[in-house]
Each structure stands twice: as structure tokens, then as C-alpha cells.
Design an enzyme around this catalytic site. Structure first.
Site, short mmCIF file in Angstrom:
data_model
loop_
_atom_site.label_atom_id
_atom_site.label_comp_id
_atom_site.label_asym_id
_atom_site.label_seq_id
_atom_site.Cartn_x
_atom_site.Cartn_y
_atom_site.Cartn_z
N CYS A 1 -40.36 48.44 -21.25
CA CYS A 1 -40.39 49.05 -22.58
C CYS A 1 -41.64 49.90 -22.76
O CYS A 1 -41.75 50.97 -22.19
CB CYS A 1 -40.25 47.97 -23.66
SG CYS A 1 -39.79 48.62 -25.28
N HIS B 1 -35.86 44.90 -22.35
CA HIS B 1 -36.67 43.72 -22.02
C HIS B 1 -35.85 42.75 -21.17
O HIS B 1 -35.21 41.84 -21.70
CB HIS B 1 -37.14 43.03 -23.31
CG HIS B 1 -38.25 43.73 -24.01
ND1 HIS B 1 -39.56 43.33 -23.92
CD2 HIS B 1 -38.24 44.83 -24.80
CE1 HIS B 1 -40.32 44.13 -24.63
NE2 HIS B 1 -39.55 45.06 -25.17
N GLU C 1 -36.85 40.29 -19.46
CA GLU C 1 -37.37 38.91 -19.54
C GLU C 1 -36.66 38.11 -20.62
O GLU C 1 -36.64 36.87 -20.57
CB GLU C 1 -38.88 38.91 -19.77
CG GLU C 1 -39.34 39.32 -21.16
CD GLU C 1 -39.52 40.82 -21.34
OE1 GLU C 1 -40.30 41.23 -22.22
OE2 GLU C 1 -38.87 41.61 -20.60
#
Length: 228
Positions: free
Chosen positions: A99, A198, A200
Site C-alpha cells: 500500500c 494489504h 497481511e
């Protein structure tokens, strides 16, 4: 635990949620992780790879000659991560930008950003969510396609800035349905990718886990690196 050591950049401010999720993703992929901030950094030569993580918007003054927006929320982080990325240029150290990290990679290489996409969207929502609600169209034949094994998949969206003009050496490897850049890569590097979403926060998605696994494999490899 043994395994390559991956640095994860972040902020000295606020709750480091992205760091905890990224650390877990790297641990699941067989790597150790260390959190790097303006006030808590280590010698980059000790790292096997690095993640430039997400966070606050980047200072518009770094990529716009004229702007009337207020200054960045975290100028110390801007300066710290710029120093890190400039130091890594040409090092062949595996780098993943997430990002804000992808955006900053582009700016450091001379590219520009859209300061705010919200008024420009036509086919996609401006809603910010960690859930996979946006469509990613992966460029055919890109390194990203080979890594993820998919040409169309769902991603999340927590940003309002995005890459506009590409920085030196970068190529587009993914877009959303509005055509805005969602991923970039550097074909001349062993592993240099920037993703606008994102990964994660998507631990149940196999393709997103593969981003971290491939980073860790690159960090554990025998590629020659200028920093070593």
C-alpha cells in the site's frame, strides 16, 4: 527459530496492527521479522529482505510541485523509509512494498501519485475495508501472475492515494476495474514488488500467502547482493 531475517518498516505512532499481521504472515512462511521505525532501526546489511508496510498518506510535497493539502501525518516515517529505499537501490535485496510502501517505492524512483482517488472512481467503490471486496486484474505474463497463479482475484482496499506515473524501472503488473494501478514490479530485480492492497489482512487466501512465501524464498536464496 531459524530462517531469513526480514525487516518490516512502520511508524513509532499508534497501534502497529499491520506489523503484527505481517510478522505472523512471515513467521508462517518460515522467516524471522524485526520491526523498523525512525527511532528503532538496525543495520540494513543484517537483513535478508524487507517489507515497506502500509500506513498514513505520503506527503504530497514529495511528488507534487504545487499542492494545498496539509503536511503528512508522519513526516519522520516518510524520511526514514525514503532513506531505506534509497540505500537499497540496486542492492538486489528482496523488497515488498505494501500500500503506502508501494507508493513510496514509486515516488523514490521518480514516479508520481494520485493524491486522492475518491472523485475519480467510476466502477469501484471508495469504501475502505480489510475484506476482499475489490477485483484485481493481473497483467498476463507478469511476474505477479506467475507468483499468484491467477489472473483475476479479490483483494482489499484501504487507500486513497495510488500510483499515477511510473518510477524508473517499474512496470505495471495489476490494475483494478477502474484501471488504477494495483501492483508494480521491477523485472530487473530478483524480487521487487509493490502491491496497493494489504495481503497481511487476507491470511485465508492462498494467493496472498504466496506473496510472503515467495519473498521469504528470495530472501533465503543465493542471489548476489550489493549490500553484502
Amino acid at each position: 527459530m531459524t530462517g531469513p531475517l526480514i525487516g518490516v518498516t512502520g511508524s513509532d505512532r499508534g497501534l502497529p496492527l499491520a506489523w503484527w499481521f505481517t510478522r505472523w504472515a512471515l513467521w508462517r512462511s518460515g522467516a524471522r521479522a524485526v520491526y523498523l521505525t525512525h527511532s528503532n532501526s538496525i543495520q540494513l546489511e543484517t537483513l535478508d529482505g524487507i517489507v515497506i508496510s502500509g500506513g498514513d498518506d505520503i506527503d504530497r510535497g514529495l511528488y507534487l510541485a504545487e499542492h494545498d493539502a496539509p503536511g503528512p501525518a508522519d513526516p519522520e516515517r516518510d524520511r526514514f523509509e525514503i532513506r531505506v529505499l534509497e540505500h537499497l537501490m540496486g542492492s538486489r535485496l528482496p523488497v515488498l512494498g505494501i500500500c503506502r510502501g508501494a507508493q513510496l517505492m514509486n515516488v523514490v524512483r521518480g514516479g508520481t501519485l494520485y493524491p486522492d482517488l475518491r472523485s475519480l472512481r467510476r466502477k469501484t467503490s471508495n469504501r475502505r475495508t480489510p475484506l476482499a471486496r475489490k477485483t484485481l486484474l493481473v497483467e498476463p505474463g507478469s511476474g505477479l501472475e506467475g507468483m499468484l497463479g491467477e489472473s483475476r482475484l479479490r483483494i482489499n482496499s484501504l487507500h486513497q492515494q495510488a500510483i499515477k506515473d511510473l518510477g524508473e524501472g517499474l512496470v505495471i503488473s495489476g490494475r483494478d476495474l477502474d484501471g488504477f494501478v494495483q501492483a508494480v514490479e521491477h523485472p530487473g530485480e530478483p524480487f521487487l514488488y509493490g502491491v496497493q492492497w494489504h495481503p497481511e489482512y487476507l491470511p485465508l487466501h492462498a494467493s496472498q500467502r504466496e506473496l510472503f512465501r515467495t519473498l521469504v524464498r528470495a530472501a533465503a536464496g543465493d542471489e548476489p547482493r550489493a549490500l553484502r
